[in-house]
Write a protein that holds these residues in place. Structure first.
Motif, PDB file in Angstrom:
ATOM      1  N   ASN A   1       0.794  -1.226   0.000  1.00  0.00           N
ATOM      2  CA  ASN A   1       0.000   0.000   0.000  1.00  0.00           C
ATOM      3  C   ASN A   1       0.829   1.280   0.000  1.00  0.00           C
ATOM      4  O   ASN A   1       0.388   2.291  -0.566  1.00  0.00           O
ATOM      5  CB  ASN A   1      -0.942   0.005   1.205  1.00  0.00           C
ATOM      6  N   LEU A   2       2.001   1.255   0.617  1.00  0.00           N
ATOM      7  CA  LEU A   2       2.777   2.488   0.758  1.00  0.00           C
ATOM      8  C   LEU A   2       3.983   2.580  -0.173  1.00  0.00           C
ATOM      9  O   LEU A   2       4.372   3.686  -0.551  1.00  0.00           O
ATOM     10  CB  LEU A   2       3.221   2.666   2.212  1.00  0.00           C
ATOM     11  N   MET A   3       4.576   1.447  -0.550  1.00  0.00           N
ATOM     12  CA  MET A   3       5.701   1.550  -1.481  1.00  0.00           C
ATOM     13  C   MET A   3       5.290   2.200  -2.804  1.00  0.00           C
ATOM     14  O   MET A   3       6.033   3.053  -3.323  1.00  0.00           O
ATOM     15  CB  MET A   3       6.369   0.194  -1.735  1.00  0.00           C
ATOM     16  N   PRO A   4       4.124   1.870  -3.388  1.00  0.00           N
ATOM     17  CA  PRO A   4       3.732   2.574  -4.615  1.00  0.00           C
ATOM     18  C   PRO A   4       3.635   4.084  -4.428  1.00  0.00           C
ATOM     19  O   PRO A   4       3.990   4.854  -5.327  1.00  0.00           O
ATOM     20  CB  PRO A   4       2.359   1.961  -4.946  1.00  0.00           C
ATOM     21  N   LYS A   5       3.180   4.531  -3.264  1.00  0.00           N
ATOM     22  CA  LYS A   5       3.109   5.963  -2.992  1.00  0.00           C
ATOM     23  C   LYS A   5       4.512   6.559  -2.876  1.00  0.00           C
ATOM     24  O   LYS A   5       4.758   7.687  -3.322  1.00  0.00           O
ATOM     25  CB  LYS A   5       2.310   6.223  -1.719  1.00  0.00           C
ATOM     26  N   MET A   6       5.429   5.810  -2.254  1.00  0.00           N
ATOM     27  CA  MET A   6       6.811   6.281  -2.153  1.00  0.00           C
ATOM     28  C   MET A   6       7.416   6.462  -3.538  1.00  0.00           C
ATOM     29  O   MET A   6       8.114   7.447  -3.802  1.00  0.00           O
ATOM     30  CB  MET A   6       7.643   5.290  -1.339  1.00  0.00           C
ATOM     31  N   VAL A   7       7.159   5.515  -4.418  1.00  0.00           N
ATOM     32  CA  VAL A   7       7.689   5.578  -5.778  1.00  0.00           C
ATOM     33  C   VAL A   7       7.168   6.812  -6.498  1.00  0.00           C
ATOM     34  O   VAL A   7       7.901   7.508  -7.209  1.00  0.00           O
ATOM     35  CB  VAL A   7       7.338   4.292  -6.556  1.00  0.00           C
ATOM     36  N   LYS A   8       5.867   7.104  -6.306  1.00  0.00           N
ATOM     37  CA  LYS A   8       5.234   8.240  -6.980  1.00  0.00           C
ATOM     38  C   LYS A   8       5.463   9.567  -6.248  1.00  0.00           C
ATOM     39  O   LYS A   8       4.992  10.612  -6.702  1.00  0.00           O
ATOM     40  CB  LYS A   8       3.732   7.983  -7.095  1.00  0.00           C
ATOM     41  N   ALA A  37      10.748  17.688  12.470  1.00  0.00           N
ATOM     42  CA  ALA A  37      11.490  18.914  12.773  1.00  0.00           C
ATOM     43  C   ALA A  37      11.701  19.764  11.520  1.00  0.00           C
ATOM     44  O   ALA A  37      11.900  20.977  11.610  1.00  0.00           O
ATOM     45  CB  ALA A  37      12.839  18.567  13.401  1.00  0.00           C
ATOM     46  N   GLU A  38      11.639  19.132  10.357  1.00  0.00           N
ATOM     47  CA  GLU A  38      11.782  19.841   9.091  1.00  0.00           C
ATOM     48  C   GLU A  38      10.427  20.252   8.511  1.00  0.00           C
ATOM     49  O   GLU A  38      10.345  20.655   7.352  1.00  0.00           O
ATOM     50  CB  GLU A  38      12.550  18.971   8.095  1.00  0.00           C
ATOM     51  N   GLY A  39       9.365  20.136   9.318  1.00  0.00           N
ATOM     52  CA  GLY A  39       8.054  20.603   8.892  1.00  0.00           C
ATOM     53  C   GLY A  39       7.221  19.597   8.134  1.00  0.00           C
ATOM     54  O   GLY A  39       6.273  19.980   7.431  1.00  0.00           O
ATOM     55  N   MET A  40       7.506  18.299   8.282  1.00  0.00           N
ATOM     56  CA  MET A  40       6.794  17.277   7.513  1.00  0.00           C
ATOM     57  C   MET A  40       5.753  16.514   8.327  1.00  0.00           C
ATOM     58  O   MET A  40       5.273  15.469   7.906  1.00  0.00           O
ATOM     59  CB  MET A  40       7.791  16.281   6.908  1.00  0.00           C
ATOM     60  N   GLY A  41       5.374  17.019   9.486  1.00  0.00           N
ATOM     61  CA  GLY A  41       4.478  16.279  10.369  1.00  0.00           C
ATOM     62  C   GLY A  41       3.121  15.986   9.793  1.00  0.00           C
ATOM     63  O   GLY A  41       2.472  15.004  10.185  1.00  0.00           O
ATOM     64  N   ASP A  42       2.649  16.802   8.855  1.00  0.00           N
ATOM     65  CA  ASP A  42       1.331  16.590   8.271  1.00  0.00           C
ATOM     66  C   ASP A  42       1.358  15.701   7.031  1.00  0.00           C
ATOM     67  O   ASP A  42       0.325  15.503   6.384  1.00  0.00           O
ATOM     68  CB  ASP A  42       0.683  17.932   7.914  1.00  0.00           C
ATOM     69  N   LEU A  43       2.523  15.157   6.694  1.00  0.00           N
ATOM     70  CA  LEU A  43       2.604  14.191   5.605  1.00  0.00           C
ATOM     71  C   LEU A  43       2.218  12.808   6.123  1.00  0.00           C
ATOM     72  O   LEU A  43       2.104  12.576   7.323  1.00  0.00           O
ATOM     73  CB  LEU A  43       4.022  14.156   5.034  1.00  0.00           C
ATOM     74  N   GLY A  44       2.030  11.866   5.199  1.00  0.00           N
ATOM     75  CA  GLY A  44       1.716  10.494   5.581  1.00  0.00           C
ATOM     76  C   GLY A  44       2.959   9.744   6.038  1.00  0.00           C
ATOM     77  O   GLY A  44       4.098  10.176   5.801  1.00  0.00           O
ATOM     78  N   THR A  45       2.758   8.605   6.668  1.00  0.00           N
ATOM     79  CA  THR A  45       3.886   7.835   7.201  1.00  0.00           C
ATOM     80  C   THR A  45       4.838   7.363   6.108  1.00  0.00           C
ATOM     81  O   THR A  45       6.017   7.112   6.374  1.00  0.00           O
ATOM     82  CB  THR A  45       3.380   6.612   7.986  1.00  0.00           C
ATOM     83  N   GLN A  46       4.346   7.247   4.857  1.00  0.00           N
ATOM     84  CA  GLN A  46       5.210   6.822   3.755  1.00  0.00           C
ATOM     85  C   GLN A  46       6.308   7.831   3.467  1.00  0.00           C
ATOM     86  O   GLN A  46       7.291   7.521   2.775  1.00  0.00           O
ATOM     87  CB  GLN A  46       4.381   6.564   2.487  1.00  0.00           C
ATOM     88  N   ALA A  47       6.183   9.047   4.011  1.00  0.00           N
ATOM     89  CA  ALA A  47       7.210  10.074   3.809  1.00  0.00           C
ATOM     90  C   ALA A  47       8.535   9.700   4.476  1.00  0.00           C
ATOM     91  O   ALA A  47       9.531  10.401   4.280  1.00  0.00           O
ATOM     92  CB  ALA A  47       6.718  11.422   4.329  1.00  0.00           C
ATOM     93  N   LEU A  48       8.582   8.612   5.223  1.00  0.00           N
ATOM     94  CA  LEU A  48       9.854   8.173   5.803  1.00  0.00           C
ATOM     95  C   LEU A  48      10.900   7.952   4.713  1.00  0.00           C
ATOM     96  O   LEU A  48      12.104   8.087   4.973  1.00  0.00           O
ATOM     97  CB  LEU A  48       9.665   6.893   6.617  1.00  0.00           C
ATOM     98  N   ILE A  49      10.484   7.627   3.504  1.00  0.00           N
ATOM     99  CA  ILE A  49      11.434   7.438   2.410  1.00  0.00           C
ATOM    100  C   ILE A  49      12.251   8.700   2.176  1.00  0.00           C
ATOM    101  O   ILE A  49      13.397   8.644   1.715  1.00  0.00           O
ATOM    102  CB  ILE A  49      10.700   7.008   1.117  1.00  0.00           C
ATOM    103  N   ARG A  50      11.716   9.861   2.525  1.00  0.00           N
ATOM    104  CA  ARG A  50      12.443  11.119   2.340  1.00  0.00           C
ATOM    105  C   ARG A  50      13.668  11.194   3.252  1.00  0.00           C
ATOM    106  O   ARG A  50      14.659  11.837   2.920  1.00  0.00           O
ATOM    107  CB  ARG A  50      11.525  12.303   2.576  1.00  0.00           C
TER     108      ARG A  50
END
Length: 285
Positions: free
Chosen positions: A219-226, A267-280
């Motif tokens: 469910n989340l890897m496709p979102k990470m890719v996109k 801390a970089e202001g990404m708290g409102d993103l989804g958990t898949q943002a860990l790829i960042r």
């Protein structure tokens, strides 16, 4: 049980309310900011209440799905809170992921007032909420669980009675611990593949159905890719959950490391993103 007060109509709460309406329940709602619900109220026709107390008064059951432990404490114990208004014999169901100790405190106060209290956190994200396929982990008296089972069945598929009050929250903590390690593993695998020049779609097709497969991967890897970081579950709320688990005591080294990585993103202001943002974090974005 026919009338429901639902408090906390956000990413998860909206589809949960819709599923309750579809199951035939009369639902009244309260949320912190009415202006954010204009379209939802017009679409569903649910009754709006101006306070948590008004939402609780006279209802057969009251469901809470808010953000943080302090929000739970406010809607139950605060001025115009649930406990001040719920009718004797009503069922209070907190579906927020919160501190097990707070669940015990609410149950003790509720029992003193002749109320039935359950802690029933969920897993499955906004997709599970929309499709009524949530996993629901319930703590409290078993008779109260049985009485509320039809409500849970309107919102979820995997519904398990976990044990006495607080057991639902402890089960959810175990769930979040497992997710933390899994999502970090998915990110690490994708980052490794990207560095090696692999096609991410082929990677997903190759490993998602084998021993490495998981809900997080599918469910989340496709979102990470996109690079789709829209929240099905807020990054900041996952940090909250991980910190609650850490506060229960005991060494949780994987959880601690993943929580620290997410903390850097917040801390970089990404708290409102989804958990898949860990790829960042891995990509250094």
């Amino acid at each position: 049980m026919k009338t429901i007060g639902f408090i906390g109509v956000g990413v998860m709460g909206r589809p949960m309310v819709k599923n309750l309406l579809q199951a035939g329940y009369a639902v009244a709602v309260y949320s912190r900011t009415k202006s954010k619900l204009t379209d939802f109220l017009a679409e569903t026709g649910v009754q709006w209440c101006d306070t948590a107390a008004e939402c609780a008064a006279g209802r057969d059951a009251v469901i809470t799905m808010v953000g943080y432990p302090q929000d739970v404490e406010q809607v139950y114990f605060g001025e115009n809170g649930i406990l001040s208004a719920a009718r004797e014999g009503a069922y209070l169901i907190d579906m927020t992921t919160t501190d097990p100790k707070l669940a015990v405190r609410i149950a003790a106060e509720g029992k003193a007032r002749g109320l039935h209290v359950l802690d029933a956190p969920v897993s499955g994200g906004d997709t599970g909420a929309k499709n009524a396929t949530l996993s629901i982990m319930v703590g409290g008296e078993e008779a109260d669980f049985a009485a509320c089972l039809p409500l849970f069945q309107a919102m979820g598929r995997q519904i398990v009675y976990e044990g006495p009050v607080g057991a639902g929250q402890h089960t959810k903590m175990a769930n979040q611990i497992a997710i933390a390690g899994t999502i970090a593993g998915v990110c690490e695998a994708l980052f490794y593949a990207e560095r090696g020049g692999l096609d991410p779609e082929r990677l997903l097709a190759s490993i998602s159905k084998g021993a490495a497969g998981s809900w997080q991967m599918e469910n989340l890897m496709p979102k990470m890719v996109k690079e789709d970081y829209a929240p099905g579950f807020f990054l900041k709320h996952f940090i909250k959950d991980m910190k609650i688990a850490q506060a229960q005591g005991g060494a949780l080294p994987v959880l601690e490391r993943v929580c620290a990585m997410y903390g850097d993103l917040e801390a970089e202001g990404m708290g409102d993103l989804g958990t898949q943002a860990l790829i960042r974090y891995y990509r250094g974005e």
